[in-house]
Design an enzyme around this catalytic site. Sequence first.
Site, PDB file in Angstrom:
ATOM      1  N   GLN A 197      14.212  19.341  15.910  1.00  0.00           N
ATOM      2  CA  GLN A 197      14.182  19.120  14.461  1.00  0.00           C
ATOM      3  C   GLN A 197      12.773  18.949  13.901  1.00  0.00           C
ATOM      4  O   GLN A 197      12.561  19.181  12.711  1.00  0.00           O
ATOM      5  CB  GLN A 197      15.011  17.879  14.102  1.00  0.00           C
ATOM      6  CG  GLN A 197      16.499  18.085  14.213  1.00  0.00           C
ATOM      7  CD  GLN A 197      17.065  19.086  13.217  1.00  0.00           C
ATOM      8  OE1 GLN A 197      16.449  19.390  12.200  1.00  0.00           O
ATOM      9  NE2 GLN A 197      18.238  19.604  13.498  1.00  0.00           N
ATOM     10  N   CYS A 343      27.604  19.485  14.677  1.00  0.00           N
ATOM     11  CA  CYS A 343      28.338  19.452  15.941  1.00  0.00           C
ATOM     12  C   CYS A 343      29.424  18.397  15.907  1.00  0.00           C
ATOM     13  O   CYS A 343      30.448  18.526  16.554  1.00  0.00           O
ATOM     14  CB  CYS A 343      27.394  19.148  17.098  1.00  0.00           C
ATOM     15  SG  CYS A 343      25.972  20.218  17.111  1.00  0.00           S
TER      16      CYS A 343
HETATM   17  C1  LIG Z   1      20.023  22.047  17.028  1.00  0.00           C
HETATM   18  C2  LIG Z   1      19.567  21.021  17.993  1.00  0.00           C
HETATM   19  C3  LIG Z   1      19.712  21.215  19.369  1.00  0.00           C
HETATM   20  C4  LIG Z   1      20.421  22.409  19.949  1.00  0.00           C
HETATM   21  O1  LIG Z   1      19.740  23.605  19.742  1.00  0.00           O
HETATM   22  P1  LIG Z   1      20.539  24.999  19.884  1.00  0.00           P
HETATM   23  O2  LIG Z   1      19.472  26.025  19.801  1.00  0.00           O
HETATM   24  O3  LIG Z   1      21.510  25.042  18.740  1.00  0.00           O
HETATM   25  O4  LIG Z   1      21.213  24.982  21.209  1.00  0.00           O
HETATM   26  C5  LIG Z   1      19.248  20.242  20.210  1.00  0.00           C
HETATM   27  N1  LIG Z   1      18.671  19.122  19.730  1.00  0.00           N
HETATM   28  C6  LIG Z   1      18.518  18.898  18.414  1.00  0.00           C
HETATM   29  C7  LIG Z   1      17.858  17.651  17.946  1.00  0.00           C
HETATM   30  C8  LIG Z   1      18.960  19.839  17.499  1.00  0.00           C
HETATM   31  O5  LIG Z   1      18.826  19.592  16.199  1.00  0.00           O
END
Ligand SMILES: *Cc1c(COP(=O)(O)O)cnc(C)c1O
Length: 398
Positions: A197, A343
């Site tokens: 993020q 999620c």
């Molecule tokens: C979106 C996200 C992930 C997962 O990433 P993907 O590419 O969707 O697998 C992991 N950690 C954080 C903090 C995220 O925001």
Amino acid sequence: MPHLERREKGMDGYPQEFRRVYLDNNATTQLRPEVVEAMLPYLREHYGNPSSGHWFGRSVRTRIEEAREKAAALIGAKPEEVYFCGGGSESDNTALKGAAFAKPRGASWRVVTSDIEHPAVLSTAGYLAQNGYCQTVVGVDRYGVVDSAEMAAALDSTTAVVSVMHANNETGSIQPVRRIADAVRARGALMHCDAAQSAGKIPIDVNELGVDMLSMSAHKLYAPKGMGLLYIRKGVKIHPLITGGHHERGMRAGTENVAGIVGLGTACELARKGLAEDAKKITALRNRLQKGIMEKISSVRLNGHPEQRLPGTLNISIEGAEGETLLIQCDTQGIALSTGSACASGSAEPSHVLVAMGIPRNVIQGSLRISIGIFNTGQDVDYLLERLPKIADAARAS
Ligand SMILES: *Cc1c(COP(=O)(O)O)cnc(C)c1O
């Protein structure tokens, strides 16, 4: 880039423009046009396998290495410390399992995380806990910031790896990664940081953060889904998750996603160059939105740290309203936002992040996450400020 959709007929019988406002940038982002443009040749004419010794292969290999340099530059790493992979979740999995599997068998090694980590970290630690490793989960304060004293107390000589995210996806709260990393590395354990993020939104320097491993996801950064990277500090030895050929110097087998890698590299370069300006613009939009909501709607509370927070993240609770109702009503008005994390929504479970912060269940119920990105405009903020008070009133009355 506002999305306008032509509707056949409006309420008054005349064609109407229906506004769509995307304020869910922590869930995923729209690709930058420059990223799409950079990728297209690698989906069309430059289709060679980068492992091939002929021109078709060599020419794309060069572009992969250029992308690696651009990605490394965003986080203050050396290009050879960057390993491309299939997304943030895979990167987190590789870091935790790779570090755990690299430990000698026999002893019970420990994996330590905070309790506000992304499921990609929490579930992976949980998986390891069911397969011969021990797990410790450390709490957070009311702002959703990891308690570094509790973290220090959780560490001992059996600790294999510690994972604490740089900024939380639900609240945007920025974590004391450096302080934790110092304690972790003093214990001889590995420090991993999920920066999915924060990458491209706030400055990241792997040396200043003092981390051994760092994860990034391309689709949070205006690049495609199914693409990510893991930074592994030179000298740190972990096991690969995907075995096979010698791709990514043996760390991640499989013919490279060339277009995805080029896209991520381009996104990293653009993010690095525009970081200060983007952050300033997005922070101003966020602050205006926050102020407007607090003025126009009663009994709203801010979830997350008021200052130490990602520029574009605004997590609020509209007390007495149901988050799902707010979300649906916003959606009918063309406004896309989220309750908790993407999620977690769809499940009836309250956000594990807000629960960890000690927020009462009834307040969590009314939580909304608004996440602003580079394509949002002042008009988007105005539109939400115009609609949300009515939506909140209706949701409270229902
Ligand atoms: C979106 C996200 C992930 C997962 O990433 P993907 O590419 O969707 O697998 C992991 N950690 C954080 C903090 C995220 O925001």
